[in-house]
Design a protein around this motif. Structure first.
Motif, mmCIF file in Angstrom:
data_model
loop_
_atom_site.group_PDB
_atom_site.id
_atom_site.type_symbol
_atom_site.label_atom_id
_atom_site.label_comp_id
_atom_site.label_asym_id
_atom_site.label_seq_id
_atom_site.Cartn_x
_atom_site.Cartn_y
_atom_site.Cartn_z
ATOM 1 N N VAL A 177 0.825 -1.218 0.000
ATOM 2 C CA VAL A 177 0.000 0.000 0.000
ATOM 3 C C VAL A 177 0.856 1.264 0.000
ATOM 4 N N TYR A 178 2.047 1.193 0.621
ATOM 5 C CA TYR A 178 2.905 2.386 0.663
ATOM 6 C C TYR A 178 3.439 2.716 -0.723
ATOM 7 N N PHE A 179 4.057 1.728 -1.368
ATOM 8 C CA PHE A 179 4.658 1.987 -2.679
ATOM 9 C C PHE A 179 3.628 1.962 -3.799
ATOM 10 N N GLY A 180 2.485 1.309 -3.574
ATOM 11 C CA GLY A 180 1.483 1.249 -4.611
ATOM 12 C C GLY A 180 0.511 2.418 -4.609
ATOM 13 N N PHE A 181 0.229 2.990 -3.403
ATOM 14 C CA PHE A 181 -0.831 3.999 -3.336
ATOM 15 C C PHE A 181 -0.486 5.217 -2.465
ATOM 16 N N ILE A 182 0.103 5.002 -1.295
ATOM 17 C CA ILE A 182 0.275 6.099 -0.343
ATOM 18 C C ILE A 182 1.392 7.052 -0.758
ATOM 19 N N ASN A 183 2.543 6.510 -1.156
ATOM 20 C CA ASN A 183 3.707 7.346 -1.421
ATOM 21 C C ASN A 183 3.689 8.052 -2.775
ATOM 22 N N PRO A 184 3.333 7.370 -3.879
ATOM 23 C CA PRO A 184 3.402 8.060 -5.188
ATOM 24 C C PRO A 184 2.341 9.145 -5.324
ATOM 25 N N GLU A 185 2.659 10.170 -6.126
ATOM 26 C CA GLU A 185 1.650 11.192 -6.413
ATOM 27 C C GLU A 185 0.502 10.575 -7.213
ATOM 28 N N VAL A 186 0.859 9.684 -8.139
ATOM 29 C CA VAL A 186 -0.149 8.922 -8.874
ATOM 30 C C VAL A 186 0.200 7.447 -8.694
ATOM 31 N N GLY A 187 -0.642 6.734 -7.971
ATOM 32 C CA GLY A 187 -0.352 5.347 -7.664
ATOM 33 C C GLY A 187 -0.889 4.394 -8.715
ATOM 34 N N LEU A 188 -0.944 3.133 -8.361
ATOM 35 C CA LEU A 188 -1.470 2.116 -9.263
ATOM 36 C C LEU A 188 -2.903 2.452 -9.666
ATOM 37 N N PHE A 189 -3.248 2.124 -10.903
ATOM 38 C CA PHE A 189 -4.597 2.355 -11.444
ATOM 39 C C PHE A 189 -4.964 3.835 -11.480
ATOM 40 N N GLY A 190 -3.927 4.719 -11.454
ATOM 41 C CA GLY A 190 -4.179 6.142 -11.514
ATOM 42 C C GLY A 190 -4.724 6.748 -10.231
ATOM 43 N N VAL A 191 -4.602 6.040 -9.111
ATOM 44 C CA VAL A 191 -5.126 6.525 -7.830
ATOM 45 C C VAL A 191 -4.259 7.654 -7.293
ATOM 46 N N THR A 192 -4.900 8.743 -6.869
ATOM 47 C CA THR A 192 -4.194 9.868 -6.245
ATOM 48 C C THR A 192 -4.706 10.050 -4.820
ATOM 49 N N SER A 193 -4.113 11.028 -4.137
ATOM 50 C CA SER A 193 -4.521 11.289 -2.750
ATOM 51 C C SER A 193 -5.714 12.230 -2.660
ATOM 52 N N GLU A 194 -6.224 12.704 -3.791
ATOM 53 C CA GLU A 194 -7.347 13.641 -3.775
ATOM 54 C C GLU A 194 -8.561 13.023 -3.081
ATOM 55 N N ASN A 195 -9.144 13.782 -2.150
ATOM 56 C CA ASN A 195 -10.307 13.326 -1.385
ATOM 57 C C ASN A 195 -10.026 12.025 -0.639
ATOM 58 N N GLY A 196 -8.752 11.808 -0.270
ATOM 59 C CA GLY A 196 -8.380 10.625 0.509
ATOM 60 C C GLY A 196 -8.470 9.325 -0.259
ATOM 61 N N LEU A 197 -8.479 9.408 -1.619
ATOM 62 C CA LEU A 197 -8.721 8.204 -2.412
ATOM 63 C C LEU A 197 -7.644 7.141 -2.189
ATOM 64 N N ALA A 198 -6.384 7.539 -2.035
ATOM 65 C CA ALA A 198 -5.313 6.558 -1.843
ATOM 66 C C ALA A 198 -5.547 5.727 -0.590
ATOM 67 N N VAL A 199 -5.936 6.397 0.487
ATOM 68 C CA VAL A 199 -6.214 5.686 1.736
ATOM 69 C C VAL A 199 -7.472 4.843 1.593
#
Length: 442
Positions: A177-199
């Protein structure tokens, strides 16, 4: 050193078949999967997200989270021993493990809908609190199954292996989850942190992780069958509390050391919980770790704790659980004191003394479980592990209170370390007189 428990007039339990390695591995995978709730939901990701400024004033939200978890703790304290005892007498231990586990899976899945807005705070608090209740109830059944997948000669190794699998599962999932979604600005499947989407996406992965790895124990370990001596007539839920009162009174008369151990372990286990609960807070506020660095430290801590727990499980079988617990508590107190005394040294101190502290957390937790498992009368595992959960929750205010009190008095977060060490020290003092070998009492 052997740890046994005599009961007055109890019929001997029938010899159980030797557990297979496949059953042990299947059982341990529940621990592996449970890291999704322990590490990701309650410690390093979702609760950190929920107490962020997107949901309101951080101090206010943190206090609200504390109250939500306090209510959850009260419900666990009330429900755990009765539900455990009923699973003993009904012979449906695995059934209730499955029910409670998949309720937790559903609640974790629902955390995806908690958007980064104050409007969703109440939903988030409810899901975390409810998840804690059902996770602890599942844990009662899971711990009670330890006797089904081990023998008196292997119980320490099996318990340590299971607990170690939990740490290793936490490492793997945190890395994903860290390297796939939490850390990157754009994670796997295009997931970003906008509106807490990464979490929020991380919660979906965590739900699937727990659900998948909970299946082997449900499919490969046979359902528990209560021995004749433990069978009881079916009674209503409220009547179960009356029976529980009689059981506790009988436990005090016949197996008093169990009661003493429940008291001591409630206190030192709360100190252990405090190490996890406030470790991230200390790392960030007292030692300057960024949120990403906290997760990296958590991964390293899980590696150290997992290896130590699996390794020390073998010593548990050879020496007995009590020497392991005592040594681990002393190691925790020394390591924690070094973190406090050398705090001016910065992050290198937390990395070294903090990781040294992690060497002892897992062995103390695992050996505490095996100590109790060895001294429970046959057929009462669920009931006594329910009391184990209850006493732990009854003392769950100690470490947070001691931490907060020290910080309030001295005005710096690092002083809270001493509060946690004090709780561990009191638990150690109460443990020392507890006898590992029980005598039969009439």
């Amino acid at each position: 050193m052997t740890e046994t428990l005599g009961g007055s007039g109890a019929a001997p339990a029938p010899a159980a078949p030797t557990p297979t390695r496949a059953a042990v591995f299947a059982w341990s995978l529940w621990d592996w999967g449970s890291a999704a709730f322990n590490a990701v939901v309650t410690t390093f990701v979702f609760t950190v997200y929920l107490t962020g400024d997107a949901f309101g004033n951080e101090d206010t939200v943190a206090a609200q989270l504390g109250w939500a978890l306090s209510i959850a703790g009260f419900l666990i304290a009330v429900l755990a021993p009765v539900t455990g005892a009923r699973s003993d007498s009904s012979g449906r231990r695995k059934f209730w493990l499955g029910v409670n586990t998949f309720i937790v899976v559903g609640l974790t899945f629902a955390m995806f809908f908690v958007q980064a807005s104050p409007d969703y705070l109440l939903l988030g608090l409810f899901l975390v609190a409810a998840g804690n209740v059902f996770f602890e109830l599942a844990g009662v059944s899971y711990n009670a199954m330890l006797a089904q997948v081990s023998t008196p000669r292997t119980i320490g190794k099996v318990s340590g292996f299971g607990w170690g699998m939990g740490y290793i599962g936490g490492i793997v999932l945190l890395l994903i989850v860290y390297f796939g979604f939490i850390n990157p600005e754009v994670g796997l499947f295009g997931v970003t942190s906008e509106n807490g989407l990464a979490v929020r996406v991380t919660m979906l992965i965590s739900a699937a992780w727990f659900g998948l790895f909970a299946l082997p124990v449900l499919l490969r370990v046979p359902e528990y069958r209560a021995p004749d001596a433990a069978k009881r007539a079916k009674v209503g839920f409220l009547r179960s509390y009356v029976d529980l009162g009689h059981d506790v009174a009988r436990l005090w008369k016949t197996n008093r050391q169990v009661v003493y151990f429940l008291l001591a372990s409630a206190i030192f286990r709360d100190g252990l919980a405090g190490v996890f609960t406030f470790g991230g807070v200390l790392a960030s506020s007292a030692f300057g770790f960024s949120p990403g660095e906290v997760i990296i430290f958590a991964i390293a801590a899980n590696v150290v704790a997992g290896i130590a727990t699996i390794t020390v499980g073998v010593l548990d079988d050879r020496l007995g659980a009590k020497p392991v617990i005592v040594t681990a508590l002393i190691g925790l107190i020394v390591s924690g004191s070094l973190v406090f005394l050398l705090h001016d040294g910065g992050q290198i101190v937390f990395w070294t003394a903090g990781l040294a502290l992690c060497l002892f957390v897992g062995p103390a937790q695992s050996a505490s479980r095996t100590f109790l498992a060895r001294i429970i009368p046959a057929g009462r595992e669920g009931e006594v592990f329910g009391l184990y959960a209850t006493t732990g929750r009854a003392a769950s205010f100690l470490a947070p209170t001691a931490f907060a009190l020290m910080v309030t008095i001295f005005g710096a977060t690092y002083w809270g370390i001493l509060g946690i060490m004090l709780v561990l020290f009191i638990g150690l003092l109460l443990l020392l007189p507890v006898k590992a070998k029980q005598n039969q009492m009439g």
